[in-house]
Design an enzyme around this catalytic site. Structure first.
Site, PDB file in Angstrom:
ATOM      1  CG  MET A   1       2.301  64.725  77.223  1.00  0.00           C
ATOM      2  SD  MET A   1       1.473  63.756  77.589  1.00  0.00           S
ATOM      3  CE  MET A   1       0.772  63.751  75.838  1.00  0.00           C
ATOM      4  N   PRO A   2       5.335  64.315  81.308  1.00  0.00           N
ATOM      5  CG  PRO A   2       5.791  62.881  83.077  1.00  0.00           C
ATOM      6  CD  PRO A   2       6.005  62.930  81.529  1.00  0.00           C
ATOM      7  CE1 TYR A   3      11.855  71.080  79.550  1.00  0.00           C
ATOM      8  CE2 TYR A   3      10.395  72.139  81.475  1.00  0.00           C
ATOM      9  CZ  TYR A   3      11.686  72.232  80.023  1.00  0.00           C
ATOM     10  OH  TYR A   3      12.170  73.543  80.567  1.00  0.00           O
TER      11      TYR A   3
END
Lengths: 72, 72, 72, 72, 72, 72
Positions: B1-3
């Site tokens: 879950m990278p932003y």
């Protein structure tokens, strides 16, 4: 290595006011934290009045009601 | 879950350059962290030159003085 | 003047992986946008699994169900 | 003292929808965390489709391919 | 309605220094923009040295090499 | 493609409260903006009381004075 982000409603902030904020905060950080200004970046982001909510209301609505953010 | 958020001064970044950044960073994160690209979001935010401060000065002022951010 | 923020779930990212991300993204920005690396700052922020929500669920709950973010 | 930032692609979000988000989130935070709405600020930031990357592609490209973000 | 975020490397910033930054920036914004301090929120976020990249290197590595961020 | 960041003072927010915020905001965005929850990411960041400034004072100082953020 400081990075500073300032978010403020778009209500006529002038180029000179932005420069005062940038110079003042860079100077404050340099003085208080002993940081090299060449490592200090500051970003100002103006937000439309429809896009800022306070106390559950859009600021555009608050302004229509005569409620401002000015110092008392 | 990278932003990932990329803030960069607004100085003519093209659609193709943005696509290169998005593809390149998504690929890098996928390779280094083994992350599913379908969970990787990247947001690019261009900042007006009056709104970015470096070393206590607006970038618009630095550019007027001929100081650029290009590689040496 | 680029600033990049990477937010990723805290799931064992190593110092070496962080270094790979920092070097890779700085290099990519330098190549694509012709930016001086001395003006490029990158911040990585790891987020606890209880603090990241996806599809309405905490990632900690998703992981308990065996749902990962790995590449397929 | 909560501060909330909502980033969403710029695809015709109306003033009324923004007001619904602001009122709804302020109310939710007030109910769940027992926070005074007068201390709750919410900022909505719309992002151009060229500036949001998902799965390694610009959203503008995804939309051209007919891929939307709507509920199934 | 200003909101300010300060990101700085975690290198022994004291409670007193944080208070100086908060008081100084709130006062500066109040003076320059005529904003009510009761609408001004400031958040300080300290970043681990492994998590801040500058010029393609982790700050932890730069510090090991004797490179500091202090004023010259 | 919404991304939401919630910053709140670290004052005993429970895992259940975080889940309520994540589920509630994801549902609200899905309803109001017709967004697929599988594209909605929410990040909660708790901030130490020394690190949040309001009205020029650290929240830790305000709490010592008996000033809370609770609903009236």
């Amino acid at each position: 290595m400081p990075y500073v982000k300032i978010e403020v409603t778009r209500e006529g902030v002038t180029r000179e006011q932005k420069q005062e904020l940038i110079a003042g905060i860079t100077n404050l950080i340099s003085t208080v934290l002993d940081k090299d200004p060449n490592l200090t970046h500051i970003v100002i982001q103006e937000i439309e009045l429809d896009d800022w909510g306070f106390a559950g209301e859009q600021v555009s609505v608050l302004r229509e009601k005569g409620i401002t953010a000015q110092r008392k």
